[in-house]
Design a protein around this motif. Structure first.
Motif, PDB file in Angstrom:
ATOM      1  N   LEU A  33       0.523  -1.159   0.434  1.00 22.60           N
ATOM      2  CA  LEU A  33      -0.299  -0.166   0.247  1.00 22.60           C
ATOM      3  C   LEU A  33       0.999   1.350   0.278  1.00 22.60           C
ATOM      4  O   LEU A  33       0.367   2.614  -0.151  1.00 22.60           O
ATOM      5  CB  LEU A  33      -1.207   0.046   1.145  1.00 22.60           C
ATOM      6  CG  LEU A  33      -1.744  -1.090   1.126  1.00 22.60           C
ATOM      7  CD1 LEU A  33      -3.077  -1.664   2.019  1.00 22.60           C
ATOM      8  CD2 LEU A  33      -3.134  -0.711   0.197  1.00 22.60           C
ATOM      9  N   ARG A  81       0.860   2.094  -7.866  1.00 23.35           N
ATOM     10  CA  ARG A  81       0.910   0.418  -8.048  1.00 23.35           C
ATOM     11  C   ARG A  81      -0.953   0.691  -9.093  1.00 23.35           C
ATOM     12  O   ARG A  81      -1.689   0.389  -8.099  1.00 23.35           O
ATOM     13  CB  ARG A  81       0.130   0.020  -6.957  1.00 23.35           C
ATOM     14  CG  ARG A  81      -0.022  -1.444  -6.879  1.00 23.35           C
ATOM     15  CD  ARG A  81      -0.543  -1.624  -4.921  1.00 23.35           C
ATOM     16  NE  ARG A  81      -0.547  -3.172  -5.557  1.00 23.35           N
ATOM     17  CZ  ARG A  81      -1.316  -3.670  -4.243  1.00 23.35           C
ATOM     18  NH1 ARG A  81      -1.436  -2.943  -2.852  1.00 23.35           N
ATOM     19  NH2 ARG A  81      -1.537  -4.751  -3.605  1.00 23.35           N
ATOM     20  N   ASN A  83      -6.537  -2.152   7.011  1.00 21.13           N
ATOM     21  CA  ASN A  83      -6.518  -2.481   5.249  1.00 21.13           C
ATOM     22  C   ASN A  83      -5.399  -3.157   5.481  1.00 21.13           C
ATOM     23  O   ASN A  83      -4.318  -3.297   5.391  1.00 21.13           O
ATOM     24  CB  ASN A  83      -6.163  -1.346   3.924  1.00 21.13           C
ATOM     25  CG  ASN A  83      -6.340  -2.158   2.707  1.00 21.13           C
ATOM     26  OD1 ASN A  83      -6.483  -3.652   2.635  1.00 21.13           O
ATOM     27  ND2 ASN A  83      -6.312  -0.676   1.875  1.00 21.13           N
ATOM     28  N   ALA A  91      -4.653  -5.356   3.158  1.00 18.67           N
ATOM     29  CA  ALA A  91      -3.894  -6.003   1.874  1.00 18.67           C
ATOM     30  C   ALA A  91      -3.855  -7.544   2.138  1.00 18.67           C
ATOM     31  O   ALA A  91      -5.012  -8.255   2.262  1.00 18.67           O
ATOM     32  CB  ALA A  91      -2.927  -5.383   1.374  1.00 18.67           C
ATOM     33  N   ALA A  92      -2.902  -7.821   1.185  1.00 16.11           N
ATOM     34  CA  ALA A  92      -2.830  -9.283   0.644  1.00 16.11           C
ATOM     35  C   ALA A  92      -2.379  -9.780   1.997  1.00 16.11           C
ATOM     36  O   ALA A  92      -3.482 -10.922   1.824  1.00 16.11           O
ATOM     37  CB  ALA A  92      -1.672  -9.325  -0.059  1.00 16.11           C
ATOM     38  N   HIS A 145      -5.671 -12.316   2.686  1.00 20.68           N
ATOM     39  CA  HIS A 145      -6.470 -13.622   2.354  1.00 20.68           C
ATOM     40  C   HIS A 145      -5.507 -14.585   2.910  1.00 20.68           C
ATOM     41  O   HIS A 145      -5.763 -15.705   2.950  1.00 20.68           O
ATOM     42  CB  HIS A 145      -6.409 -13.532   0.878  1.00 20.68           C
ATOM     43  CG  HIS A 145      -7.176 -12.013  -0.063  1.00 20.68           C
ATOM     44  ND1 HIS A 145      -7.675 -11.566   0.729  1.00 20.68           N
ATOM     45  CD2 HIS A 145      -6.319 -11.093  -0.286  1.00 20.68           C
ATOM     46  CE1 HIS A 145      -8.408 -10.753  -0.226  1.00 20.68           C
ATOM     47  NE2 HIS A 145      -7.166 -10.609  -0.808  1.00 20.68           N
ATOM     48  N   HIS A 190     -11.150  -1.906   2.218  1.00 20.80           N
ATOM     49  CA  HIS A 190     -10.478  -2.317   0.724  1.00 20.80           C
ATOM     50  C   HIS A 190     -10.743  -1.316  -0.249  1.00 20.80           C
ATOM     51  O   HIS A 190     -12.009  -1.256  -0.412  1.00 20.80           O
ATOM     52  CB  HIS A 190     -10.774  -3.568   0.627  1.00 20.80           C
ATOM     53  CG  HIS A 190     -10.037  -5.134   1.720  1.00 20.80           C
ATOM     54  ND1 HIS A 190      -9.004  -5.565   1.839  1.00 20.80           N
ATOM     55  CD2 HIS A 190     -11.328  -5.380   2.374  1.00 20.80           C
ATOM     56  CE1 HIS A 190      -9.414  -6.076   2.624  1.00 20.80           C
ATOM     57  NE2 HIS A 190     -10.041  -6.694   3.223  1.00 20.80           N
ATOM     58  N   ILE A 231     -13.111  -6.464  -3.094  1.00 20.71           N
ATOM     59  CA  ILE A 231     -12.049  -7.659  -3.383  1.00 20.71           C
ATOM     60  C   ILE A 231     -13.689  -9.200  -3.516  1.00 20.71           C
ATOM     61  O   ILE A 231     -13.011  -9.741  -4.371  1.00 20.71           O
ATOM     62  CB  ILE A 231     -12.102  -8.257  -1.975  1.00 20.71           C
ATOM     63  CG1 ILE A 231     -13.009  -8.249  -0.635  1.00 20.71           C
ATOM     64  CG2 ILE A 231     -10.827  -7.565  -1.721  1.00 20.71           C
ATOM     65  CD1 ILE A 231     -12.458  -8.433   0.327  1.00 20.71           C
ATOM     66  N   ARG A 251      -9.331 -13.579  -2.970  1.00 20.61           N
ATOM     67  CA  ARG A 251      -9.500 -12.329  -3.059  1.00 20.61           C
ATOM     68  C   ARG A 251     -10.948 -12.409  -2.313  1.00 20.61           C
ATOM     69  O   ARG A 251     -11.100 -11.564  -1.572  1.00 20.61           O
ATOM     70  CB  ARG A 251      -9.664 -11.409  -3.877  1.00 20.61           C
ATOM     71  CG  ARG A 251      -8.329 -10.848  -4.128  1.00 20.61           C
ATOM     72  CD  ARG A 251      -7.882  -9.376  -4.693  1.00 20.61           C
ATOM     73  NE  ARG A 251      -6.957  -9.569  -5.839  1.00 20.61           N
ATOM     74  CZ  ARG A 251      -5.593  -9.634  -5.780  1.00 20.61           C
ATOM     75  NH1 ARG A 251      -5.014  -8.925  -4.512  1.00 20.61           N
ATOM     76  NH2 ARG A 251      -4.254  -9.910  -6.588  1.00 20.61           N
TER      77      ARG A 251
HETATM   78  C1  DQA Z   1      -6.805  -4.727  -1.087  1.00 19.05           C
HETATM   79  C2  DQA Z   1      -7.072  -5.482  -1.910  1.00 19.05           C
HETATM   80  C3  DQA Z   1      -6.093  -7.027  -0.945  1.00 19.05           C
HETATM   81  O1  DQA Z   1      -6.927  -8.110  -2.294  1.00 19.05           O
HETATM   82  C4  DQA Z   1      -4.625  -6.809  -1.995  1.00 19.05           C
HETATM   83  O2  DQA Z   1      -4.090  -7.770  -1.805  1.00 19.05           O
HETATM   84  C5  DQA Z   1      -4.456  -5.181  -1.564  1.00 19.05           C
HETATM   85  C6  DQA Z   1      -5.388  -3.752  -1.442  1.00 19.05           C
HETATM   86  C7  DQA Z   1      -7.687  -3.271  -1.048  1.00 19.05           C
HETATM   87  O3  DQA Z   1      -7.315  -2.454  -0.755  1.00 19.05           O
HETATM   88  O4  DQA Z   1      -8.106  -3.335  -2.544  1.00 19.05           O
HETATM   89  O5  DQA Z   1      -2.916  -4.795  -2.281  1.00 19.05           O
HETATM   90  O6  DQA Z   1      -6.541  -5.007   0.265  1.00 19.05           O
END
Ligand code: DQA
Length: 145
Positions: free
Chosen positions: A13, A19, A75, A77-78, A81, A101, A105, A112
């Motif tokens: 992030l 990104r 958040n 992020a990955a 999951h 998020h 997702i 995800r």
């Molecule tokens: C995320 C969604 C996740 O699947 C992804 O790995 C991210 C960002 C989002 O903010 O949409 O890094 O958390």
């Protein structure tokens, strides 16, 4: 006294802005931080905003929040999951958690669709871009009032 919100951001992030902008938008993590701080001022919340690419560092920050925060906005992020460790840490500290998020997702790849964090969150907001952070802070302020 102002309620204290720990805002945590997981891996990659820090690369917001460059990104995959078609998915995550053009805003940087600095923009997200500014939005959280402005929203915090409006709602009378004190914001501690952090990002890490390391699962263990996030776990340590969650543990420390037990004595230094009233709620957590995350958040993951990955790690959403994959991380049983972040799930366990959030469960252990027992603070109200909002999961956010940027992307929806559930519209994306099947891997995800499941988040280990959702089961320990009060609520989840996804798909509204950086506005999701603002909406989550509003929801946490309401929850803490
Ligand atoms: C995320 C969604 C996740 O699947 C992804 O790995 C991210 C960002 C989002 O903010 O949409 O890094 O958390």
């Amino acid at each position: 006294m102002a309620k204290r919100i720990l805002v945590l951001n997981g891996p990659n992030l820090n690369m917001l802005g460059t990104r995959e902008p078609g998915i995550y938008g053009a805003h940087t993590l600095g923009d997200v931080q500014a939005l959280c701080e402005t929203t915090g001022q409006e709602l009378g919340l004190s914001i501690d905003f952090r990002q890490s690419n390391h699962e263990g560092e996030l776990v340590t920050w969650i543990q420390e929040a037990q004595s230094s925060a009233d709620a957590i906005l995350i958040n993951p992020a990955a790690y959403s999951h994959t991380s049983v460790a972040i799930h366990d840490a959030l469960k252990a500290v027992g603070l109200p958690v909002a999961e956010v998020h940027l992307s929806n997702i559930h519209q994306r790849e099947p891997f995800r669709h499941h988040s280990y964090v959702s089961a320990v969150a009060v609520g989840v907001i996804c798909g509204f871009g950086i506005a999701g952070y603002r909406l989550s802070l509003m929801a946490l302020a309401e929850k803490l009032s």
